[in-house]
Design a protein around this motif. Structure first.
Motif, PDB file in Angstrom:
ATOM      1  N   SER A 285       0.854  -1.200   0.000  1.00  0.00           N
ATOM      2  CA  SER A 285       0.000   0.000   0.000  1.00  0.00           C
ATOM      3  C   SER A 285       0.889   1.250   0.000  1.00  0.00           C
ATOM      4  N   ARG A 286       0.219   2.379  -0.077  1.00  0.00           N
ATOM      5  CA  ARG A 286       0.982   3.629   0.057  1.00  0.00           C
ATOM      6  C   ARG A 286       1.376   3.788   1.526  1.00  0.00           C
ATOM      7  N   LEU A 287       2.540   4.411   1.733  1.00  0.00           N
ATOM      8  CA  LEU A 287       2.989   4.684   3.111  1.00  0.00           C
ATOM      9  C   LEU A 287       1.893   5.414   3.903  1.00  0.00           C
ATOM     10  N   GLY A 288       1.267   6.366   3.226  1.00  0.00           N
ATOM     11  CA  GLY A 288       0.252   7.177   3.875  1.00  0.00           C
ATOM     12  C   GLY A 288      -1.033   6.425   4.188  1.00  0.00           C
ATOM     13  N   ASP A 289      -1.157   5.194   3.692  1.00  0.00           N
ATOM     14  CA  ASP A 289      -2.350   4.391   4.027  1.00  0.00           C
ATOM     15  C   ASP A 289      -2.118   3.561   5.282  1.00  0.00           C
ATOM     16  N   LEU A 290      -0.906   3.547   5.776  1.00  0.00           N
ATOM     17  CA  LEU A 290      -0.602   2.751   6.972  1.00  0.00           C
ATOM     18  C   LEU A 290      -0.965   3.564   8.229  1.00  0.00           C
ATOM     19  N   GLY A 291      -1.656   2.901   9.135  1.00  0.00           N
ATOM     20  CA  GLY A 291      -2.238   3.611  10.281  1.00  0.00           C
ATOM     21  C   GLY A 291      -1.238   4.342  11.146  1.00  0.00           C
ATOM     22  N   MET A 292      -0.076   3.704  11.384  1.00  0.00           N
ATOM     23  CA  MET A 292       0.874   4.375  12.287  1.00  0.00           C
ATOM     24  C   MET A 292       1.455   5.646  11.650  1.00  0.00           C
ATOM     25  N   VAL A 293       1.587   5.624  10.328  1.00  0.00           N
ATOM     26  CA  VAL A 293       2.063   6.832   9.635  1.00  0.00           C
ATOM     27  C   VAL A 293       0.971   7.904   9.685  1.00  0.00           C
ATOM     28  N   GLN A 294      -0.271   7.466   9.500  1.00  0.00           N
ATOM     29  CA  GLN A 294      -1.379   8.429   9.591  1.00  0.00           C
ATOM     30  C   GLN A 294      -1.410   9.057  10.995  1.00  0.00           C
ATOM     31  N   GLY A 295      -1.116   8.233  12.000  1.00  0.00           N
ATOM     32  CA  GLY A 295      -1.082   8.763  13.369  1.00  0.00           C
ATOM     33  C   GLY A 295      -0.045   9.867  13.511  1.00  0.00           C
ATOM     34  N   ILE A 297       1.189  11.718  11.094  1.00  0.00           N
ATOM     35  CA  ILE A 297       0.761  12.885  10.303  1.00  0.00           C
ATOM     36  C   ILE A 297      -0.305  13.674  11.072  1.00  0.00           C
ATOM     37  N   ALA A 298      -1.251  12.954  11.656  1.00  0.00           N
ATOM     38  CA  ALA A 298      -2.321  13.625  12.400  1.00  0.00           C
ATOM     39  C   ALA A 298      -1.754  14.371  13.618  1.00  0.00           C
ATOM     40  N   ASP A 299      -0.858  13.715  14.342  1.00  0.00           N
ATOM     41  CA  ASP A 299      -0.284  14.368  15.527  1.00  0.00           C
ATOM     42  C   ASP A 299       0.451  15.656  15.143  1.00  0.00           C
ATOM     43  N   SER A 300       1.111  15.630  14.000  1.00  0.00           N
ATOM     44  CA  SER A 300       1.828  16.838  13.567  1.00  0.00           C
ATOM     45  C   SER A 300       0.844  17.942  13.176  1.00  0.00           C
ATOM     46  N   GLU A 301      -0.263  17.563  12.527  1.00  0.00           N
ATOM     47  CA  GLU A 301      -1.287  18.581  12.202  1.00  0.00           C
ATOM     48  C   GLU A 301      -1.818  19.205  13.499  1.00  0.00           C
ATOM     49  N   ILE A 302      -2.068  18.361  14.492  1.00  0.00           N
ATOM     50  CA  ILE A 302      -2.586  18.856  15.785  1.00  0.00           C
ATOM     51  C   ILE A 302      -1.557  19.776  16.442  1.00  0.00           C
ATOM     52  N   VAL A 343       9.084  17.985  13.138  1.00  0.00           N
ATOM     53  CA  VAL A 343      10.236  17.725  12.267  1.00  0.00           C
ATOM     54  C   VAL A 343      10.751  16.302  12.502  1.00  0.00           C
ATOM     55  N   ASP A 344      10.771  15.892  13.753  1.00  0.00           N
ATOM     56  CA  ASP A 344      11.240  14.543  14.076  1.00  0.00           C
ATOM     57  C   ASP A 344      10.333  13.477  13.445  1.00  0.00           C
ATOM     58  N   ARG A 345       9.015  13.687  13.494  1.00  0.00           N
ATOM     59  CA  ARG A 345       8.096  12.716  12.877  1.00  0.00           C
ATOM     60  C   ARG A 345       8.269  12.695  11.360  1.00  0.00           C
ATOM     61  N   ALA A 346       8.443  13.884  10.773  1.00  0.00           N
ATOM     62  CA  ALA A 346       8.604  13.957   9.312  1.00  0.00           C
ATOM     63  C   ALA A 346       9.824  13.155   8.887  1.00  0.00           C
TER      64      ALA A 346
END
Ligand SMILES: Cc1cc2nc3c(=O)[nH]c(=O)nc-3n(C[C@H](O)[C@H](O)[C@H](O)COP(=O)(O)OP(=O)(O)OC[C@H]3O[C@@H](n4cnc5c(N)ncnc54)[C@H](O)[C@@H]3O)c2cc1C
Length: 395
Positions: A285-295, A297-302, A343-346
């Motif tokens: 799948s795409r990296l962005g479809d994996l739940g932990m990566v989405q987590g 990404i979401a945490d960084s948006e927050i 930045v660390d998550r990215a």
């Protein structure tokens, strides 16, 4: 109750123009020099600032009479975040530390003659400056009351003696704003005075560049010696013994403008991670479809949304003329940690690419880490926040 955090049209328009300028003109220079401003040298600074003037985005924070657009703190939040999207953006717009904070201080405190001599050329980008407060132990650091650099009266002026370190931009600065003790003893809360010291004063010397994790700020972080440094009475900025009050004039807004600029880098890091998450495929799948990566990404948006809201709240209070000491501490402590996390998550989302020099994430990581130390370490702010909260509760 509805809260309107939108910006007025001319700020929105300036922020958009700044964003375009940074992407088209500044980022190519940043990439060419791996995000290290000193590698571009003085010629690059002059070139970028000339381009910013041409684009009408230069020094937007200073008053119109000094060539700026007199943005209030909320307006700066929008524009400085766009400038901060590149490590070199603030330098190009002349809104980088420490000059931007010094311009703010000079506008508030300097005499008319001092403004002409120091603020005007600084606002035009003709010269650079530095702010000399921190001292090697046991002197001023998190606790400014430990100030031990002394200034004593001599005929016609003052003699300053002491040592400062971590003075950003000192190498090549045309002048320093030096905090020195004019009364009391180290540990006393009052008794500091600010002095404007010209770089050609034989009593002030840049002793060395301190090797640090970060490299994007211009002019290094330097150790500076004041040894029999004699300045005239006209070098006193504001009133004698009022230095700590003036430091508050500078530090509250300067903390917020650091938050704004670093929020820009956090957003850029997140955009790099999003692009990678959209294109990289693994485990079917795409990296962005994996739940932990989405987590992540979401945490960084927050984190970014919360940091922006806290910064705007503090800016609103500053614009209203409040001291905003609690809200600037909260915004600074949160944002310094939030941008680091983003930045660390990215970098994590990008895997090995993230630690490579092929993207600037590892450079961003090095640049944002010291923000948890300067402008008050996170622990100092947490301590102050708790003390104010306790004072309010026991009133
Ligand atoms: C990259 C960079 C640029 C800088 N630029 C400038 C500049 O241009 N001009 C200038 O004057 N200074 C500058 N500084 C200095 C900066 O302001 C100081 O580093 C900062 O004030 C902390 O002081 P200190 O380093 O002496 O740490 P210390 O005062 O020795 O503190 C050490 C640690 O103690 C902890 N601590 C602090 N307060 C508390 C508390 N209340 N409770 C519990 N723990 C606590 C924190 O973890 C802190 O990191 C810069 C620093 C850096 C890293």
């Amino acid at each position: 109750m509805a809260v309107d955090l939108s910006h007025v049209p001319h700020v929105v328009e300036l922020a958009e123009r700044t964003a375009a300028f940074v992407r088209e003109v500044v980022v190519p220079e940043e990439e060419r020099h791996d995000g290290v401003a000193a590698r571009g040298g003085e010629a690059m600074r002059v070139r970028l600032q000339a381009a910013a003037k041409q684009a009408g985005v230069f020094a937007p924070h200073v008053a119109a009479e000094y060539g700026g657009q007199a943005l209030d703190m909320r307006g700066r939040a929008a524009v400085f975040e766009e400038a901060g999207w590149s490590l070199f953006g603030p330098l190009a717009l002349n809104v980088a530390a420490p000059d931007e904070g010094n311009m703010h201080l000079l506008e508030f405190v300097a005499s008319r003659a001092q403004k002409e001599r120091y603020l005007r050329p600084l606002a035009l980008g003709e010269i650079r400056s530095c702010f000399a407060m921190t001292e090697p132990a046991p002197g001023a650091g998190s606790d400014p009351a430990a100030l031990s650099t002394r200034a004593v009266r001599v005929p016609g002026g003052w003699r300053i003696d002491g040592r400062k370190w971590f003075i950003t931009g000192a190498d090549g600065a045309a002048f320093a704003i030096c905090m020195a003790r004019t009364s009391g003893e180290p540990g006393d809360r009052g008794g500091a005075t600010m002095f404007l010291v010209d770089a050609d004063n034989p009593g002030m010397k840049v002793v060395r560049h301190i090797d640090t994790l970060d490299e994007s700020l211009y002019g290094g972080h330097c150790e500076v010696d004041f040894d029999g440094c004699v300045v005239p009475d006209e070098a006193v900025l504001g009133e004698v013994d009022q230095g700590y009050d003036y430091a508050q004039v500078r530090l509250g807004p300067a903390r917020m403008t650091h938050c704004m600029r670093w929020l820009g880098i956090a957003r850029r890091a997140q955009e790099i991670a999003l692009a990678r998450a959209a294109e990289r495929r693994l485990f079917g799948s795409r990296l962005g479809d994996l739940g932990m990566v989405q987590g992540m990404i979401a945490d960084s948006e927050i984190d970014m949304a919360a940091a922006r809201a806290l910064t705007l709240q503090a800016c609103w209070e500053l614009d209203k003329g409040h001291s905003a000491s609690q809200s600037t501490s909260i915004a600074k402590a949160f944002t310094a940690e939030a941008v680091w996390r983003v930045v660390d998550r990215a970098l994590q989302v990008c895997g090995a690419l993230g630690v490579s020099g092929d993207v600037l994430l590892s450079r961003f990581l090095r640049e944002v880490r010291p923000f948890r130390v300067y402008d008050g370490p996170t622990e100092t702010h947490r301590w102050a926040i708790a003390r104010r909260a306790l004072r309010t509760a026991t009133r």
